[in-house]
Write a protein that holds these residues in place. Structure first.
Motif, PDB file in Angstrom:
ATOM      1  N   ALA A   1     -24.132 -14.067 -69.864  1.00  0.00           N
ATOM      2  CA  ALA A   1     -25.092 -13.021 -71.617  1.00  0.00           C
ATOM      3  C   ALA A   1     -24.808 -12.333 -71.851  1.00  0.00           C
ATOM      4  O   ALA A   1     -24.644 -11.055 -72.767  1.00  0.00           O
ATOM      5  CB  ALA A   1     -26.199 -12.622 -70.158  1.00  0.00           C
TER       6      ALA A   1
ATOM      7  N   GLY B   1     -23.122 -15.588 -58.439  1.00  0.00           N
ATOM      8  CA  GLY B   1     -23.566 -16.203 -59.369  1.00  0.00           C
ATOM      9  C   GLY B   1     -24.293 -15.296 -59.757  1.00  0.00           C
ATOM     10  O   GLY B   1     -24.712 -14.944 -61.300  1.00  0.00           O
ATOM     11  N   GLN B   2     -24.742 -13.748 -59.618  1.00  0.00           N
ATOM     12  CA  GLN B   2     -25.232 -12.712 -60.558  1.00  0.00           C
ATOM     13  C   GLN B   2     -23.875 -12.185 -61.627  1.00  0.00           C
ATOM     14  O   GLN B   2     -24.684 -11.827 -62.351  1.00  0.00           O
ATOM     15  CB  GLN B   2     -26.171 -11.811 -59.315  1.00  0.00           C
TER      16      GLN B   2
ATOM     17  N   ASP C   1     -21.442 -14.047 -62.508  1.00  0.00           N
ATOM     18  CA  ASP C   1     -20.949 -15.367 -63.662  1.00  0.00           C
ATOM     19  C   ASP C   1     -22.666 -14.272 -64.740  1.00  0.00           C
ATOM     20  O   ASP C   1     -22.588 -15.062 -66.044  1.00  0.00           O
ATOM     21  CB  ASP C   1     -21.477 -16.284 -62.869  1.00  0.00           C
ATOM     22  N   GLU C   2     -23.752 -14.716 -63.822  1.00  0.00           N
ATOM     23  CA  GLU C   2     -24.364 -14.829 -64.905  1.00  0.00           C
ATOM     24  C   GLU C   2     -24.576 -13.733 -66.002  1.00  0.00           C
ATOM     25  O   GLU C   2     -25.246 -13.666 -66.957  1.00  0.00           O
ATOM     26  CB  GLU C   2     -26.555 -14.943 -64.584  1.00  0.00           C
TER      27      GLU C   2
ATOM     28  N   GLN D   1     -29.620  -8.277 -65.054  1.00  0.00           N
ATOM     29  CA  GLN D   1     -30.042  -8.476 -65.995  1.00  0.00           C
ATOM     30  C   GLN D   1     -32.255  -7.819 -66.051  1.00  0.00           C
ATOM     31  O   GLN D   1     -31.756  -7.375 -66.937  1.00  0.00           O
ATOM     32  CB  GLN D   1     -30.291  -9.684 -66.462  1.00  0.00           C
TER      33      GLN D   1
ATOM     34  N   PRO E   1     -30.526 -15.588 -60.041  1.00  0.00           N
ATOM     35  CA  PRO E   1     -29.328 -15.350 -60.841  1.00  0.00           C
ATOM     36  C   PRO E   1     -29.240 -14.230 -61.951  1.00  0.00           C
ATOM     37  O   PRO E   1     -28.275 -13.747 -62.082  1.00  0.00           O
ATOM     38  CB  PRO E   1     -28.786 -16.773 -61.338  1.00  0.00           C
ATOM     39  N   ASP E   2     -30.288 -13.747 -62.481  1.00  0.00           N
ATOM     40  CA  ASP E   2     -30.084 -12.893 -63.332  1.00  0.00           C
ATOM     41  C   ASP E   2     -31.306 -11.436 -62.644  1.00  0.00           C
ATOM     42  O   ASP E   2     -31.243 -10.822 -63.447  1.00  0.00           O
ATOM     43  CB  ASP E   2     -31.275 -13.252 -64.749  1.00  0.00           C
TER      44      ASP E   2
END
Length: 422
Positions: A276, A268-269, A271-272, A414, A410-411
């Protein structure tokens, strides 16, 4: 030294070091079995980070015992064997064999086993491990490429690995307080039990267990079980109130993200980060094996894609794809190909001015840190429950975020950089 811990992987050791530091202990994390006669300075807690979770059980036992002997010689009063909050293991071990070997070495008649970490969504009730609201067997851990966990009953899982009897310390006993816990453990010992799975569904349960275990020579569990241990030493006037900084000074240099975990959280990370707009390159094990994707190719891509911020190099994939690769290349070989490539990549990048690394996955983190020549870490600010920034001590000066595959929002890729100061 007050507390000496032995962790079966690097990210788990970092998670534990953060827990101890956040609760007031001067903590040093060392990588690999420490040398005989090692000097740990003024550390109140030392966490030894091994890479022993998925190796043969006899090798894991040997590494744990060697580490325990060094810690014992340094005057350690209480020992902690730390494993994953999802109890990652197989019927052959390594949790049971290592726990029993440490009990024998330290002459411990009975010990608890508690992987609970409610802040990360791991709880134990009636001996069953939950990930969030799902049983372990219904979580993404059922498809873990190395240690698939398909039985949530930890008494049964641990008993399959142990010669000694395994019992349960249920939640009603834990909730009754430290005196009741110790009375029940004493009765269990008399009845022939040696390891007891302890229920815990809230931080308060872990703190009660910590109070009950004030005089225990050996404890086993996830990092959550360490939540209540420093308070025992504080009540004795033996530790102060050390604090984890909100931000960490980082060495000058470029940044990169290396993700070798195939866990649901890391996928998930990834994909996030891609959504972005972060530059991302996927490692394909079959191409690595065929020689059509080399570490030089990947390094050149990273060097050409750093202007937009930290680039992402990842091997994370869906469970069916991982199984297909393992069927083709072999279960161990597929993982080792990726680990070796990412470890060698980290060295090339370090030599080209990269000093800030996020690494996702316990096995990947162990391989990368070993290749970089890092021997110990200083704990910095918490990025997510169980995941701090760290800065290397001795050797190359690096900022490292070593993330268990299952941890983080998930972020994560980032936002982690916001906690670093130039």
């Amino acid at each position: 030294m007050l507390l000496g811990a032995i962790a079966d992987d690097l990210t788990g050791a970092t998670d534990l070091s953060l827990m101890l530091a956040r609760n007031g202990m001067k903590t040093v994390q060392v990588i690999g079995v420490p040398e005989e006669g090692a000097d740990f300075g003024d550390a109140e807690a030392v966490v030894v980070a091994l890479k022993s979770r998925t190796i043969p059980a006899d090798q894991a036992v040997a590494m744990a015992l060697a580490s325990a002997l060094v810690l014992r010689a340094a005057g350690t009063e209480q020992f902690l064997f730390k494993y994953c909050s999802t109890f990652d293991s197989t019927d052959a071990g390594n949790i049971g064999p290592v726990a029993e070997a440490l009990m024998d070495l330290l002459d411990v008649p009975i010990a608890i086993a508690c992987p609970a970490f409610p802040a990360a969504g791991r709880s134990v009730y009636q001996g069953h491990l939950f990930v969030g609201s799902s049983l372990l067997s219904d979580s993404a851990m059922r498809d873990h490429p190395l240690t698939p966990m398909r039985d949530p009953n930890l008494v049964r899982v641990l008993q399959a690995q142990c010669a000694a009897r395994v019992g349960l310390l249920p939640l009603d006993i834990v909730s009754a307080g430290a005196e009741v816990i110790n009375a029940v453990l004493h009765k269990a010992q008399q009845a022939g039990f040696r390891l007891m799975i302890a229920d815990a569904v809230r931080d308060a349960d872990l703190r009660v267990l910590g109070k009950a275990l004030a005089g225990a020579r050996l404890i086993t569990g996830g990092s959550g079980i360490a939540m209540g241990l420093p308070e025992n030493f504080r009540l004795q006037g033996r530790i102060g109130s050390a604090a984890v900084p909100e931000k960490m000074a980082a060495p000058a240099g470029k940044s990169v993200i290396l993700a070798g975990s195939c866990s649901e959280a890391t996928r998930g990370q990834v994909d996030e980060a891609i959504a972005a707009g972060r530059p991302a390159l996927k490692i394909v094990p079959a191409d690595v094996a065929a020689g059509s994707q080399t570490v030089s190719d990947v390094a050149n891509w990273v060097l050409a894609n750093t202007d937009a911020g930290p680039a992402l190099v990842y091997s994370s994939d869906e469970p069916d794809a991982v199984r297909a690769v393992q069927d083709k290349l072999g279960k161990d070989e597929a993982g080792l190909l990726v680990e070796h490539l990412l470890a060698n990549l980290a060295v090339i990048l370090r030599d080209n001015g990269f000093s800030r690394f996020i690494v996702a996955g316990g096995e990947t983190s162990g391989a990368v840190v070993a290749a970089l020549g890092v021997s110990s870490l200083r704990i910095g600010p918490e990025i997510a429950p169980g995941v701090p920034w760290t800065r290397s001590v001795g050797g190359p000066d690096l900022a490292l975020a070593l993330k268990s595959g299952n941890f983080g929002a998930p972020d994560f890729f980032q936002t982690a950089w916001d906690l670093l100061q130039d």
